[in-house]
Design a protein around this motif. Structure first.
Motif, PDB file in Angstrom:
ATOM      1  N   LEU A 105      75.357  43.920  33.388  1.00 25.17           N
ATOM      2  CA  LEU A 105      76.212  44.073  34.570  1.00 25.17           C
ATOM      3  C   LEU A 105      77.560  43.398  34.361  1.00 25.17           C
ATOM      4  N   ALA A 106      77.541  42.222  33.753  1.00 25.52           N
ATOM      5  CA  ALA A 106      78.793  41.516  33.478  1.00 25.52           C
ATOM      6  C   ALA A 106      79.670  42.312  32.516  1.00 25.52           C
ATOM      7  N   ALA A 107      79.052  42.929  31.515  1.00 22.21           N
ATOM      8  CA  ALA A 107      79.810  43.729  30.555  1.00 22.21           C
ATOM      9  C   ALA A 107      80.401  44.974  31.224  1.00 22.21           C
ATOM     10  N   LEU A 108      79.621  45.615  32.082  1.00 25.56           N
ATOM     11  CA  LEU A 108      80.127  46.789  32.812  1.00 25.56           C
ATOM     12  C   LEU A 108      81.275  46.393  33.728  1.00 25.56           C
ATOM     13  N   GLN A 109      81.130  45.250  34.376  1.00 28.56           N
ATOM     14  CA  GLN A 109      82.185  44.750  35.261  1.00 28.56           C
ATOM     15  C   GLN A 109      83.454  44.439  34.468  1.00 28.56           C
ATOM     16  N   ALA A 110      83.290  43.861  33.285  1.00 23.70           N
ATOM     17  CA  ALA A 110      84.439  43.523  32.443  1.00 23.70           C
ATOM     18  C   ALA A 110      85.177  44.770  31.960  1.00 23.70           C
ATOM     19  N   MET A 111      84.484  45.913  31.979  1.00 22.86           N
ATOM     20  CA  MET A 111      85.112  47.179  31.591  1.00 22.86           C
ATOM     21  C   MET A 111      85.812  47.847  32.780  1.00 22.86           C
ATOM     22  N   ASP A 112      85.817  47.153  33.921  1.00 22.16           N
ATOM     23  CA  ASP A 112      86.443  47.679  35.153  1.00 22.16           C
ATOM     24  C   ASP A 112      85.776  48.954  35.652  1.00 22.16           C
ATOM     25  N   LEU A 113      84.489  49.099  35.356  1.00 22.07           N
ATOM     26  CA  LEU A 113      83.741  50.229  35.900  1.00 22.07           C
ATOM     27  C   LEU A 113      83.325  49.917  37.340  1.00 22.07           C
ATOM     28  N   ARG A 114      83.394  50.894  38.199  1.00 24.66           N
ATOM     29  CA  ARG A 114      82.911  50.725  39.562  1.00 24.66           C
ATOM     30  C   ARG A 114      81.396  50.878  39.541  1.00 24.66           C
ATOM     31  N   MET A 115      80.704  50.124  40.396  1.00 25.86           N
ATOM     32  CA  MET A 115      79.248  50.094  40.327  1.00 25.86           C
ATOM     33  C   MET A 115      78.611  50.296  41.692  1.00 25.86           C
ATOM     34  N   ALA A 116      77.584  51.131  41.709  1.00 29.88           N
ATOM     35  CA  ALA A 116      76.776  51.363  42.900  1.00 29.88           C
ATOM     36  C   ALA A 116      75.312  51.204  42.537  1.00 29.88           C
ATOM     37  N   CYS A 117      74.535  50.716  43.485  1.00 31.93           N
ATOM     38  CA  CYS A 117      73.084  50.672  43.335  1.00 31.93           C
ATOM     39  C   CYS A 117      72.496  51.718  44.269  1.00 31.93           C
ATOM     40  N   VAL A 118      71.736  52.639  43.711  1.00 37.83           N
ATOM     41  CA  VAL A 118      71.062  53.676  44.501  1.00 37.83           C
ATOM     42  C   VAL A 118      69.569  53.560  44.250  1.00 37.83           C
ATOM     43  N   THR A 119      68.823  53.280  45.301  1.00 36.75           N
ATOM     44  CA  THR A 119      67.381  53.068  45.207  1.00 36.75           C
ATOM     45  C   THR A 119      66.671  53.838  46.312  1.00 36.75           C
ATOM     46  N   ASN A 120      65.425  54.196  46.075  1.00 35.34           N
ATOM     47  CA  ASN A 120      64.603  54.784  47.139  1.00 35.34           C
ATOM     48  C   ASN A 120      63.952  53.712  48.005  1.00 35.34           C
ATOM     49  N   LYS A 121      64.151  52.458  47.657  1.00 35.67           N
ATOM     50  CA  LYS A 121      63.646  51.340  48.453  1.00 35.67           C
ATOM     51  C   LYS A 121      64.403  51.303  49.783  1.00 35.67           C
ATOM     52  N   PRO A 122      63.732  51.012  50.899  1.00 33.91           N
ATOM     53  CA  PRO A 122      64.448  50.895  52.168  1.00 33.91           C
ATOM     54  C   PRO A 122      65.577  49.872  52.068  1.00 33.91           C
ATOM     55  N   ILE A 123      66.688  50.159  52.704  1.00 28.34           N
ATOM     56  CA  ILE A 123      67.847  49.283  52.608  1.00 28.34           C
ATOM     57  C   ILE A 123      67.552  47.880  53.147  1.00 28.34           C
ATOM     58  N   ALA A 124      66.644  47.792  54.124  1.00 29.13           N
ATOM     59  CA  ALA A 124      66.280  46.482  54.684  1.00 29.13           C
ATOM     60  C   ALA A 124      65.571  45.609  53.659  1.00 29.13           C
ATOM     61  N   PHE A 125      64.982  46.221  52.644  1.00 27.73           N
ATOM     62  CA  PHE A 125      64.372  45.476  51.540  1.00 27.73           C
ATOM     63  C   PHE A 125      65.368  45.290  50.394  1.00 27.73           C
ATOM     64  N   ALA A 126      66.171  46.323  50.131  1.00 26.71           N
ATOM     65  CA  ALA A 126      67.034  46.325  48.951  1.00 26.71           C
ATOM     66  C   ALA A 126      68.140  45.281  49.036  1.00 26.71           C
ATOM     67  N   ARG A 127      68.829  45.219  50.164  1.00 27.86           N
ATOM     68  CA  ARG A 127      69.961  44.284  50.263  1.00 27.86           C
ATOM     69  C   ARG A 127      69.521  42.820  50.110  1.00 27.86           C
ATOM     70  N   PRO A 128      68.486  42.360  50.831  1.00 29.74           N
ATOM     71  CA  PRO A 128      68.054  40.970  50.634  1.00 29.74           C
ATOM     72  C   PRO A 128      67.590  40.691  49.209  1.00 29.74           C
ATOM     73  N   LEU A 129      66.967  41.678  48.578  1.00 27.26           N
ATOM     74  CA  LEU A 129      66.493  41.492  47.206  1.00 27.26           C
ATOM     75  C   LEU A 129      67.674  41.340  46.251  1.00 27.26           C
ATOM     76  N   LEU A 130      68.695  42.145  46.415  1.00 30.97           N
ATOM     77  CA  LEU A 130      69.891  42.028  45.579  1.00 30.97           C
ATOM     78  C   LEU A 130      70.557  40.665  45.774  1.00 30.97           C
ATOM     79  N   GLU A 131      70.605  40.210  47.013  1.00 29.46           N
ATOM     80  CA  GLU A 131      71.203  38.903  47.298  1.00 29.46           C
ATOM     81  C   GLU A 131      70.382  37.777  46.666  1.00 29.46           C
ATOM     82  N   LYS A 132      69.077  37.843  46.846  1.00 30.27           N
ATOM     83  CA  LYS A 132      68.195  36.768  46.383  1.00 30.27           C
ATOM     84  C   LYS A 132      68.211  36.617  44.868  1.00 30.27           C
ATOM     85  N   THR A 133      68.395  37.726  44.174  1.00 32.41           N
ATOM     86  CA  THR A 133      68.333  37.715  42.717  1.00 32.41           C
ATOM     87  C   THR A 133      69.712  37.623  42.068  1.00 32.41           C
ATOM     88  N   GLY A 134      70.758  37.483  42.882  1.00 31.34           N
ATOM     89  CA  GLY A 134      72.105  37.318  42.349  1.00 31.34           C
ATOM     90  C   GLY A 134      72.771  38.585  41.867  1.00 31.34           C
TER      91      GLY A 134
END
Length: 232
Positions: A105-134
């Motif tokens: 992720l750091a390498a992709l960010q350093a390349m100035d690529l825009r990034m999206a996370c698309v998951t079938n997980k409910p958003i109420a689960f996905a957002r806290p999980l992304l936050e908790k894991t950095g």
């Protein structure tokens, strides 16, 4: 990846099985739900094969170990409510990052690529999980399974990200671990990279239609960088 094509400007990355091993979380929450319903616990392997098509499919599959179709329908609402309660209580407690995720992720960010996370997980689960894991700071956009009228393997979420970024699908690569990710990205016209270590409903990801198998997100970043250097 094919040579002679345009520059890649954005990536769409799946969550469960691609960035995080969340089967341990699912396993704990599901067995707590099953205990509520006075059902015997099941194994993590049984859970793993059901991950990736959304919570409704997961719960229906878990109940199908014990009930026929009528029984699944009869117990579904209570099981889903119990599962959601237990999952929210432990979301991220047992999940682990796969090797190379942060570096990738750091390498992709350093390349100035825009990034999206698309998951079938409910958003109420996905957002806290992304936050908790950095992982949250890396993503401009996060779509869960219910955020749009259709979810993967439908191409709608991928096309929505392309529209959000004002990019053509050919400028976007999707990275995932399952046929759902590959089918959605291919139908949208995006590039497709797959990781071999995640959850593909018990099947080899090598059977999916992709532009390449990468061992990690860091390898994906290296491949994209190489492609962009030679793109015309």
């Amino acid at each position: 990846m094919r040579q002679g094509h345009g520059v890649i400007r954005a990536v769409i990355i799946d969550l469960d099985g691609t960035m995080l091993d969340t089967v341990p979380d699912f396993h704990v929450a599901i067995n707590r739900m099953r205990a509520d319903l006075q059902l015997a616990p099941i194994s993590a392997v049984q859970v793993k094969d059901l991950v990736g098509k959304g919570s409704a499919n997961l719960i229906a599959g878990v109940l199908a170990f014990d009930f026929d179709a009528a029984g699944v329908a009869r117990h579904f609402d209570a099981a889903m409510a119990a599962y959601q309660r237990h999952y929210l209580a432990i979301n991220g407690d047992h999940a682990t990052l796969y090797d190379g995720v942060i570096e990738g992720l750091a390498a992709l960010q350093a390349m100035d690529l825009r990034m999206a996370c698309v998951t079938n997980k409910p958003i109420a689960f996905a957002r806290p999980l992304l936050e908790k894991t950095g992982l949250a700071p890396y993503f401009e956009i996060v779509y869960g399974g219910e955020c749009l009228p259709r979810k993967k393997p439908d191409p709608m979420p991928m096309l929505q990200v392309c529209a959000d970024f004002d990019l053509a699908p050919g400028e976007v690569v999707a990275i995932g671990d399952s046929s759902n990710d590959a089918e959605a990205a291919r139908a949208a016209g995006c590039w497709v990279l797959a990781v071999p270590y995640g959850y593909n409903h018990g099947r080899s990801i090598h059977e999916a239609d992709s532009d390449g198998i990468v061992d990690s997100l860091l390898e994906a970043a290296t491949l994209i960088s190489s492609h962009n250097r030679t793109a015309n």
